[in-house]
Design an enzyme around this catalytic site. Structure first.
Site, PDB file in Angstrom:
ATOM      1  N   HIS B  41       0.818  -1.222   0.000  1.00 15.36           N
ATOM      2  CA  HIS B  41       0.000   0.000   0.000  1.00 15.36           C
ATOM      3  C   HIS B  41       0.849   1.269   0.000  1.00 15.36           C
ATOM      4  O   HIS B  41       0.335   2.355  -0.261  1.00 15.36           O
ATOM      5  CB  HIS B  41      -1.004  -0.011   1.162  1.00 15.36           C
ATOM      6  CG  HIS B  41      -0.436   0.241   2.523  1.00 15.36           C
ATOM      7  ND1 HIS B  41      -0.241  -0.752   3.460  1.00 15.36           N
ATOM      8  CD2 HIS B  41      -0.018   1.377   3.119  1.00 15.36           C
ATOM      9  CE1 HIS B  41       0.255  -0.223   4.558  1.00 15.36           C
ATOM     10  NE2 HIS B  41       0.414   1.065   4.388  1.00 15.36           N
ATOM     11  N   ASP B  82      -1.571 -11.404  -7.723  1.00 13.23           N
ATOM     12  CA  ASP B  82      -2.333 -10.701  -6.692  1.00 13.23           C
ATOM     13  C   ASP B  82      -1.848 -11.031  -5.279  1.00 13.23           C
ATOM     14  O   ASP B  82      -2.344 -10.495  -4.315  1.00 13.23           O
ATOM     15  CB  ASP B  82      -3.831 -10.970  -6.818  1.00 13.23           C
ATOM     16  CG  ASP B  82      -4.142 -12.412  -7.085  1.00 13.23           C
ATOM     17  OD1 ASP B  82      -3.327 -13.256  -6.709  1.00 13.23           O
ATOM     18  OD2 ASP B  82      -5.186 -12.697  -7.683  1.00 13.23           O
ATOM     19  N   SER B 165       4.681   2.489   7.903  1.00  7.98           N
ATOM     20  CA  SER B 165       4.271   1.371   7.046  1.00  7.98           C
ATOM     21  C   SER B 165       5.419   0.919   6.161  1.00  7.98           C
ATOM     22  O   SER B 165       6.059   1.735   5.496  1.00  7.98           O
ATOM     23  CB  SER B 165       3.109   1.790   6.147  1.00  7.98           C
ATOM     24  OG  SER B 165       1.915   1.780   6.861  1.00  7.98           O
TER      25      SER B 165
END
Lengths: 150, 242
Positions: B41, B82, B165
């Protein structure tokens, strides 16, 4: 006279992760026999996770893809599209072939399973995933089987 | 843990900046060939189209800063796979060989209660920040990106916030990495939701104070995804010196 079973739980309890198959709930579904039938689908709850594996065919009986625990291993004409709570498998023309969707701990299967002769083996119909012919197993735990269709 | 071990680890942790997306995070070298690990992300933008399908765009303009030095990075993973999306990791390749990297721990030997520390570049900092805590639990939890899957995670009380993160969660006994700092426990989100609701009802300067609190809210636990998910990826560089 046909007998309809609805709302039964095979090796799962309400609230647990489960698959909805033909209006019943189960921890395990197997359609076809791996290595025997060209098509194959295994859907199971393992380590608290929904895992779907198998070989999907198109209506002409040709292999579309092999899935291993939700990940496409070999694709011979399909793409995978992720959604926030599952995924869709589409053919090269972007037509949806199959969908896996999780809602409230229930995993729904949507689409059609075709045999090598192009016959529909299982298909979603009116919000339920129906199995039309065996071999198939619904529910399995520690060697015990819920329903077996030959 | 000896300060020297921490020092070695710090040198392997960089600040990731995605210029095209205007977002940043942390990451770390996992070998001496320039392979760099972070959260998915951090380097992607996710959207959902009108048919409910996820659209993921990878940044095309990534650089990684170590102090005053900055290096371009490219994404190494198969963008059609994925797996990195589901388990929220990404392997980058930097056009520079690192002075240090962090070895991967034997993940079967990690115990609840072990001391760990997190290194990252939380919002507003241009230098690596080290925080410490323990492994509060080892948990399987639904992937925050695709609820069909579950992720193996380490829950820790080490302080981490936005910008952390992608940074490493490191075992303090040997300085080896066990996970990637990924996201806060849901309780923080619940507090933020409540603050967000209040935000609409108040005017300056109260709303500015609430915004400040929301930005730096770091109480509570943080999840680090287990490196096991990364090690299973065929794109993960093999032959590392674990």
């Amino acid at each position: 006279m046909p007998i309809y079973m609805r709302g039964s739980y095979f090796f799962v309890r309400p609230g647990q992760k489960r698959f909805e198959i033909s209006s019943n709930f189960t921890n395990y579904l197997e359609i076809g026999i791996q290595g025997v039938t060209e098509y194959y689908l295994e859907a199971k709850v393992e380590n608290d996770e929904f895992k779907i594996s198998g070989t999907l065919l198109n209506p002409s009986g040709q292999v579309l893809c092999n899935i291993n625990q939700n990940f496409i291993e070999t694709s011979l004409g399909c793409i995978k599209e992720m959604t926030p709570n599952g995924y869709r498998i589409k053919d090269n023309d972007k037509n949806q072939v199959f969908e896996i969707r999780v809602e409230n701990n229930i995993c729904h299967l949507k689409g059609a399973i075709y045999s090598e002769s192009g016959e529909i083996v299982a298909r979603e119909q009116e919000d339920s995933f129906l199995i039309f012919r065996g071999p198939a197993i619904i529910g399995k735990s520690n060697g015990s089987i819920g329903i077996k269709l030959d | 843990m000896p300060a020297q071990l921490i020092n070695n680890c710090i040198k392997a942790v960089g600040k990731i900046v995605c210029r095209d997306f205007g977002q940043s995070g942390s990451g770390f070298f996992i070998d001496d060939e320039g392979h760099f690990l972070t959260n998915n992300h951090v380097v992607t933008k996710m959207g959902i189209d009108r048919l409910g399908a996820i659209r993921l765009d990878y940044s095309r303009d990534i650089y990684v800063k170590f102090g005053n030095n900055a290096y371009n990075a490219s994404i190494l993973i198969d963008e059609n796979s994925d797996r990195p999306f589901v388990f929220d990791y990404c392997i980058l390749k930097l056009n520079d060989s690192p002075s240090d990297h962090i070895c991967v721990a034997d993940l079967s030997q990690i115990n609840q209660g072990e001391r760990v520390f997190a290194i990252g570049y939380p919002s507003g900092f241009e230098m690596p920040i080290v925080t410490s805590g323990i492994i509060s639990a080892r948990l399987r939890m639904p992937s925050h990106r695709n609820s069909l899957h579950t992720m193996k995670t380490f829950l820790t009380d080490a302080v981490a916030t936005y910008g952390n993160s992608g940074g490493p969660l490191i075992r303090s006994t040997d300085g080896k990495v066990i996970g990637i700092v990924t996201m806060p426990h849901e309780i923080r989100n619940r507090i933020k939701d409540r603050l967000q609701r209040h935000l609409a009802k108040v005017t300056p300067p109260i709303n500015d104070i609430i915004k400040f609190i929301m930005r730096y809210l770091h109480e509570g636990f943080v999840y680090a995804i287990s490196l096991e998910h990364v090690l299973n990826d065929p794109a993960f560089p093999q032959g590392g010196d674990n």
